[in-house]
Design a protein around this motif. Structure first.
Motif, PDB file in Angstrom:
ATOM      1  N   LEU A 188     -39.795  -4.639  54.615  1.00 19.87           N
ATOM      2  CA  LEU A 188     -41.151  -4.355  55.099  1.00 19.87           C
ATOM      3  C   LEU A 188     -41.891  -3.416  54.148  1.00 19.87           C
ATOM      4  O   LEU A 188     -43.080  -3.601  53.885  1.00 19.87           O
ATOM      5  N   LEU A 189     -41.177  -2.414  53.646  1.00 24.30           N
ATOM      6  CA  LEU A 189     -41.775  -1.482  52.692  1.00 24.30           C
ATOM      7  C   LEU A 189     -42.269  -2.230  51.453  1.00 24.30           C
ATOM      8  O   LEU A 189     -43.403  -2.014  50.997  1.00 24.30           O
ATOM      9  N   PHE A 201     -46.303  -3.591  48.036  1.00 21.39           N
ATOM     10  CA  PHE A 201     -46.335  -4.266  46.742  1.00 21.39           C
ATOM     11  C   PHE A 201     -46.703  -5.746  46.781  1.00 21.39           C
ATOM     12  O   PHE A 201     -46.872  -6.359  45.734  1.00 21.39           O
ATOM     13  N   SER A 202     -46.844  -6.338  47.954  1.00 18.12           N
ATOM     14  CA  SER A 202     -47.184  -7.755  48.027  1.00 18.12           C
ATOM     15  C   SER A 202     -48.612  -7.984  47.535  1.00 18.12           C
ATOM     16  O   SER A 202     -49.510  -7.191  47.802  1.00 18.12           O
ATOM     17  N   LYS A 203     -48.808  -9.063  46.819  1.00 20.79           N
ATOM     18  CA  LYS A 203     -50.152  -9.453  46.360  1.00 20.79           C
ATOM     19  C   LYS A 203     -50.922 -10.149  47.481  1.00 20.79           C
ATOM     20  O   LYS A 203     -52.131 -10.268  47.428  1.00 20.79           O
ATOM     21  N   GLN A 223     -50.632  -6.770  55.555  1.00 20.49           N
ATOM     22  CA  GLN A 223     -51.095  -6.342  56.878  1.00 20.49           C
ATOM     23  C   GLN A 223     -50.024  -6.574  57.941  1.00 20.49           C
ATOM     24  O   GLN A 223     -49.784  -5.712  58.789  1.00 20.49           O
ATOM     25  N   GLN A 224     -49.365  -7.724  57.889  1.00 21.72           N
ATOM     26  CA  GLN A 224     -48.301  -8.014  58.853  1.00 21.72           C
ATOM     27  C   GLN A 224     -47.160  -6.997  58.728  1.00 21.72           C
ATOM     28  O   GLN A 224     -46.659  -6.487  59.727  1.00 21.72           O
ATOM     29  N   MET A 265     -48.088   3.694  43.950  1.00 20.80           N
ATOM     30  CA  MET A 265     -46.745   4.020  44.438  1.00 20.80           C
ATOM     31  C   MET A 265     -45.720   3.356  43.538  1.00 20.80           C
ATOM     32  O   MET A 265     -45.758   2.141  43.343  1.00 20.80           O
ATOM     33  N   ASP A 266     -44.811   4.148  42.998  1.00 18.11           N
ATOM     34  CA  ASP A 266     -43.756   3.604  42.162  1.00 18.11           C
ATOM     35  C   ASP A 266     -42.728   2.895  43.037  1.00 18.11           C
ATOM     36  O   ASP A 266     -42.451   3.342  44.157  1.00 18.11           O
TER      37      ASP A 266
END
Length: 174
Positions: A7-8, A13-15, A21-22, A40-41
């Motif tokens: 989830l993190l 990091f998801s495009k 949002q989910q 955020m690294d």
């Protein structure tokens, strides 16, 4: 319950905006955790699955470790005389900073590299690199011979249990 790490990754990091949002909604529902950073690294770690963390930061740098119940966010105020917001911006957390349980880091401040923010600390001012911040804005130089709270080779479960048993024995003598 979905895996925190997955989830993190999706949240931060998801495009895909829908996936972000989910993931954010599930993090908040299942973990009481909100994470929103301009930068955020990917090496940032959350101990104990980031339970009850609210992290609204300008930047989380490489090697940051965040424990549970941490708040990182703004400390803005509205000036009624000038009709303007002041103290805008969120914290920048430097490289290899460890933020312990219940710490609060608020405002447009910088926590310098290799610093430790102690459990329950409230920080509203810049912290120099290689420092320990504790209490309310109390800072002292860090002892280079010690890593406080977190180190990659954490003690084994057995050593932690032995330490707890030692404290119980001391309590009996107290």
């Amino acid at each position: 319950m979905m895996d925190f790490q997955m989830l993190l990754q999706q949240n931060c990091f998801s495009k895909d905006a829908v996936k972000r949002q989910q993931a954010a909604e599930i993090l908040e529902k299942d973990y009481g955790c909100e994470i929103n950073c301009l930068e955020m690294d990917e090496t940032v770690r959350f101990a104990h699955h980031g339970r009850n963390c609210i992290v609204i930061a300008s930047k989380l740098s490489k090697g940051v470790v965040i424990f549970q119940n941490v708040t990182i966010g703004s400390n803005q105020k509205f000036n009624k005389k000038t009709n303007q917001w002041e103290n805008l911006g969120n914290p920048v957390i430097g490289r290899n900073v460890v933020i312990a349980d219940g710490a609060k880091i608020l405002g447009p401040i910088i926590i310098g590299d290799n610093s430790t923010v102690a459990a329950g600390a409230i920080v509203t001012k810049d912290v120099p690199a290689n420092s320990i911040v504790y209490g309310v804005n109390q800072v002292r130089p860090r002892d280079a011979n010690y890593d406080l709270i977190f180190h990659d080779s954490m003690p084994s479960r057995e050593k932690n249990i032995k330490g707890c048993q030692d404290v119980i024995e001391r309590f009996k003598q107290f």
